[in-house]
Scaffold this motif. Structure first.
Motif, short mmCIF file in Angstrom:
data_model
loop_
_atom_site.label_atom_id
_atom_site.label_comp_id
_atom_site.label_asym_id
_atom_site.label_seq_id
_atom_site.Cartn_x
_atom_site.Cartn_y
_atom_site.Cartn_z
N LEU A 1 -5.74 5.81 0.47
CA LEU A 1 -5.94 5.65 -0.96
C LEU A 1 -7.20 6.39 -1.41
O LEU A 1 -7.20 7.09 -2.42
CB LEU A 1 -6.07 4.17 -1.32
CG LEU A 1 -4.80 3.33 -1.45
CD1 LEU A 1 -5.16 1.88 -1.70
CD2 LEU A 1 -3.92 3.84 -2.58
N ARG A 2 -8.26 6.20 -0.63
CA ARG A 2 -9.52 6.84 -0.97
C ARG A 2 -9.38 8.36 -0.98
O ARG A 2 -9.94 9.04 -1.84
CB ARG A 2 -10.59 6.41 0.03
CG ARG A 2 -11.91 7.17 -0.04
CD ARG A 2 -12.55 7.03 -1.41
NE ARG A 2 -13.14 5.72 -1.59
CZ ARG A 2 -13.32 5.13 -2.76
NH1 ARG A 2 -12.91 5.75 -3.86
NH2 ARG A 2 -13.86 3.95 -2.86
N ALA B 1 -14.11 1.17 0.62
CA ALA B 1 -13.90 0.34 -0.56
C ALA B 1 -15.22 0.18 -1.32
O ALA B 1 -16.30 0.12 -0.71
CB ALA B 1 -13.35 -1.02 -0.16
N VAL C 1 -6.13 2.04 3.20
CA VAL C 1 -7.20 2.12 2.19
C VAL C 1 -7.87 3.49 2.26
O VAL C 1 -8.18 4.10 1.23
CB VAL C 1 -8.23 1.00 2.39
CG1 VAL C 1 -9.43 1.21 1.45
CG2 VAL C 1 -7.60 -0.36 2.12
N ARG D 1 -11.89 3.96 -8.28
CA ARG D 1 -12.71 2.97 -7.58
C ARG D 1 -11.77 1.97 -6.93
O ARG D 1 -10.68 1.69 -7.44
CB ARG D 1 -13.64 2.25 -8.56
CG ARG D 1 -14.52 3.18 -9.39
CD ARG D 1 -15.65 3.79 -8.59
NE ARG D 1 -16.71 2.80 -8.38
CZ ARG D 1 -17.76 3.01 -7.59
NH1 ARG D 1 -17.86 4.15 -6.91
NH2 ARG D 1 -18.71 2.09 -7.45
N ILE D 2 -12.17 1.42 -5.78
CA ILE D 2 -11.30 0.52 -5.03
C ILE D 2 -12.02 -0.80 -4.78
O ILE D 2 -13.11 -0.83 -4.21
CB ILE D 2 -10.89 1.14 -3.68
CG1 ILE D 2 -10.12 2.45 -3.92
CG2 ILE D 2 -10.03 0.16 -2.89
CD1 ILE D 2 -9.78 3.20 -2.64
N LEU E 1 0.83 -1.20 0.00
CA LEU E 1 0.00 0.00 0.00
C LEU E 1 0.86 1.26 0.00
O LEU E 1 0.54 2.24 -0.67
CB LEU E 1 -0.94 -0.02 1.22
CG LEU E 1 -2.15 -0.94 1.09
CD1 LEU E 1 -2.71 -1.27 2.47
CD2 LEU E 1 -3.23 -0.32 0.22
N LEU F 1 -6.94 -4.31 -4.67
CA LEU F 1 -6.06 -4.58 -3.54
C LEU F 1 -6.28 -6.00 -3.04
O LEU F 1 -7.38 -6.36 -2.63
CB LEU F 1 -6.34 -3.59 -2.40
CG LEU F 1 -5.80 -3.93 -1.02
CD1 LEU F 1 -4.27 -3.95 -1.04
CD2 LEU F 1 -6.31 -2.94 0.01
N VAL G 1 -11.46 -4.61 -3.06
CA VAL G 1 -10.65 -5.43 -2.16
C VAL G 1 -10.85 -6.90 -2.51
O VAL G 1 -11.98 -7.36 -2.66
CB VAL G 1 -11.05 -5.18 -0.69
CG1 VAL G 1 -10.44 -6.22 0.22
CG2 VAL G 1 -10.62 -3.78 -0.26
N ILE H 1 -8.45 0.52 -8.56
CA ILE H 1 -7.39 -0.08 -7.76
C ILE H 1 -7.91 -1.40 -7.22
O ILE H 1 -8.98 -1.46 -6.59
CB ILE H 1 -6.99 0.84 -6.59
CG1 ILE H 1 -6.37 2.14 -7.12
CG2 ILE H 1 -5.98 0.13 -5.67
CD1 ILE H 1 -6.10 3.17 -6.04
N SER I 1 -13.49 -2.93 5.65
CA SER I 1 -13.42 -2.46 4.27
C SER I 1 -14.53 -1.49 3.96
O SER I 1 -14.34 -0.48 3.29
CB SER I 1 -13.48 -3.65 3.30
OG SER I 1 -12.38 -4.49 3.44
N THR J 1 -7.03 9.59 -4.23
CA THR J 1 -7.38 9.33 -5.63
C THR J 1 -8.88 9.19 -5.78
O THR J 1 -9.58 8.80 -4.84
CB THR J 1 -6.69 8.04 -6.13
OG1 THR J 1 -7.12 7.76 -7.47
CG2 THR J 1 -7.04 6.85 -5.26
#
Length: 220
Positions: A71-72, A99, A68, A78-79, A37, A55, A81, A53, A94, A75
């Motif tokens: 990350l959110r 996420a 996470v 969309r994430i 990460l 993960l 997991v 992304i 999550s 950027t």
């Protein structure tokens, strides 16, 4: 067909390479692999700007979820997991981290690609029992309440039905079928609901619905 750029995050480079090959067979183009990460965050700080992304979760720990959240915050991607097992604790973490999907590594390649496409189309993809975790999450650490719709801008009966279907984990297509309306009508209602309750995505809308006493609607 749209093509989306993807960043993969996984310490297992062999698995990451295989996953990249699989994802690349769909409407996705993997443009960055990160082993951690921290490495992913550094790449984003350096200008990498993926649409999605993915993960591969290691432990589902609070520390991972804090990353996470970073990350959110860093950027607009969309994430999704990927986890070895669907554990309620890591699923709940999550969800809190923001996420957009929580997927099992054991799912079929077709299901994985379809789920990622749904994520890129604005869906939030979680296991069907997510509603109970939303309730638990709201109960164990209540979030600041979102503003109620202003007077004259209240939710309609149909919009409430849409939210209750969302809590049941239903897709737009399933909601449309259950309520005997078109998918485009469902999307229109969602757009109106998001505006009225000041939600930015379906997860926030689901949390708002639970905090305001709505329950899942299985059959209309």
């Amino acid at each position: 067909m749209s093509t989306w750029t993807v960043m993969l995050i996984d310490h297992d480079r062999l698995f990451s390479a295989a996953l990249g090959t699989l994802i690349g067979s769909g409407p996705f183009r993997v443009n960055h692999h990160a082993a951690s990460l921290d490495e992913a965050l550094a790449a984003i700080d350096g200008g990498t700007d993926p649409d999605l992304i993915v993960l591969a979760l290691q432990e589902g720990s609070a520390e991972e979820m804090a990353a996470v959240r970073r990350l959110r915050a860093g950027t607009g991607a969309r994430i999704a997991v990927l986890a070895d097992v669907t554990a309620d604790q890591s699923l709940s973490l999550s969800l809190k981290a923001g996420a957009d999907a929580y997927l099992n590594k054991g799912m079929s390649s077709e299901s994985l690609l379809r789920s990622l496409q749904l994520v890129m189309l604005g869906e939030v993809v979680y296991p069907t029992h997510v509603a109970s975790l939303l309730i638990a999450s709201a109960n164990e650490r209540p979030a600041p309440p979102r503003p109620a719709p202003a007077a004259g801008n209240e939710l309609s009966k149909r919009e409430i039905q849409i939210l209750r279907c969302l809590l049941a984990g239903q897709s737009n297509k399933t909601i449309a079928r259950n309520l005997h309306i078109t998918e485009s009508t469902v999307k229109m209602h969602f757009k109106n609901v998001m505006r009225k309750i000041h939600a930015q995505n379906r997860t926030q809308a689901a949390v708002w619905a639970i905090q305001n006493g709505l329950s899942p609607l299985i059959n209309a």
